[in-house]
Design a protein around this motif. Structure first.
Motif, PDB file in Angstrom:
ATOM      1  N   LYS A 122     -13.517  12.763 -79.845  1.00  0.00           N
ATOM      2  CA  LYS A 122     -14.309  11.954 -80.781  1.00  0.00           C
ATOM      3  C   LYS A 122     -14.244  12.541 -82.194  1.00  0.00           C
ATOM      4  O   LYS A 122     -14.080  11.821 -83.172  1.00  0.00           O
ATOM      5  N   GLU A 139     -12.757  10.807 -85.556  1.00  0.00           N
ATOM      6  CA  GLU A 139     -13.548  10.644 -86.774  1.00  0.00           C
ATOM      7  C   GLU A 139     -12.826  11.240 -87.982  1.00  0.00           C
ATOM      8  O   GLU A 139     -12.787  10.630 -89.066  1.00  0.00           O
ATOM      9  N   ARG A 184      -9.899   8.972 -89.059  1.00  0.00           N
ATOM     10  CA  ARG A 184     -10.367   7.783 -89.799  1.00  0.00           C
ATOM     11  C   ARG A 184     -10.819   8.161 -91.202  1.00  0.00           C
ATOM     12  O   ARG A 184     -10.499   7.475 -92.180  1.00  0.00           O
ATOM     13  N   SER A 185     -11.570   9.245 -91.316  1.00  0.00           N
ATOM     14  CA  SER A 185     -12.094   9.677 -92.608  1.00  0.00           C
ATOM     15  C   SER A 185     -10.964  10.029 -93.577  1.00  0.00           C
ATOM     16  O   SER A 185     -10.928   9.557 -94.719  1.00  0.00           O
ATOM     17  N   GLU A 231     -18.881   6.931 -92.869  1.00  0.00           N
ATOM     18  CA  GLU A 231     -18.590   6.769 -91.448  1.00  0.00           C
ATOM     19  C   GLU A 231     -19.801   7.100 -90.587  1.00  0.00           C
ATOM     20  O   GLU A 231     -20.573   7.985 -90.921  1.00  0.00           O
ATOM     21  N   THR A 288     -20.962   8.931 -87.274  1.00  0.00           N
ATOM     22  CA  THR A 288     -20.382  10.080 -86.584  1.00  0.00           C
ATOM     23  C   THR A 288     -21.278  10.555 -85.451  1.00  0.00           C
ATOM     24  O   THR A 288     -22.498  10.393 -85.521  1.00  0.00           O
ATOM     25  N   LEU A 340     -18.926  16.066 -90.469  1.00  0.00           N
ATOM     26  CA  LEU A 340     -17.722  15.269 -90.717  1.00  0.00           C
ATOM     27  C   LEU A 340     -17.239  15.453 -92.156  1.00  0.00           C
ATOM     28  O   LEU A 340     -16.044  15.613 -92.397  1.00  0.00           O
TER      29      LEU A 340
END
Length: 185
Positions: A9, A13, A16-17, A141, A143, A150
């Motif tokens: 996960k 994340e 994507r970030s 995002e 998270t 993040l």
């Protein structure tokens, strides 16, 4: 959920970030670093630790890098750069630094979740990082991670990628940088 599931996960994340960070802003930062006489970094809390990691790599790349607040940090001048890492872009001590550096004529850079923040308004270069803020106000995002993790991880990885870009520009490799590695350990 087990550790491997959490790790998967977190990696998702981060991917994507970091994919959402505008590459042109990071390239502008790289060019600014190469044009600067001295580079200063600042951040508070865990973000500050990530900024110290950036300063270490900049120094190992042969650049004149300093952490704001250390006893041996010199003064900033017009031909220098201040890079701030702040998720909120509102930390009062960092806002004061940005104002002082900008007033002197130094280039001010902000890596942040909040580009429209007070520091963002003072910055010459803003690197938007779409990561969840500690306060979960709806920006960035979503998270599974606590607080600003993040954002902090994102700037660490982004700045490591920036170092690779600077190494390309300066024709460096890891072995050439090793000469600047601490040797009193």
């Amino acid at each position: 959920m087990g550790i491997t599931s959490y790790t998967d996960k977190i990696i998702g994340e981060l991917s994507r970030s970091l994919r959402a960070v505008p590459e042109d802003a990071v390239e502008q930062l790289a060019e600014g670093i190469l044009a600067s006489r001295k580079i200063f970094v600042a951040g508070a809390g865990r973000s500050g630790l990530m900024m110290k990691a950036l300063a270490m790599r900049l120094m190992q790349a042969g650049l004149d890098a300093h952490v704001v607040g250390e006893t041996i940090t010199p003064g900033i001048a017009k031909e220098d750069m201040l890079i701030i890492g702040s998720g909120s872009g509102e930390t009062s001590s960092l806002l004061s630094m940005a104002g002082k550096a900008g007033g002197i004529g130094a280039t001010v850079v902000l890596a942040t979740i909040s580009p429209a923040s007070s520091i963002g308004k003072l910055a010459d270069i803003v690197i938007p990082i779409p990561a969840s803020p500690k306060e979960r106000t709806g920006e960035g995002e979503v998270t599974v991670q606590p607080m600003g993790s993040l954002f902090e991880q994102s700037i660490l990885l982004l700045f490591d990628a920036l170092i690779l870009r600077l190494m390309d520009h300066r024709k460096l490799d890891s072995s050439s940088m090793f000469g600047n590695h601490a040797n009193l350990e």
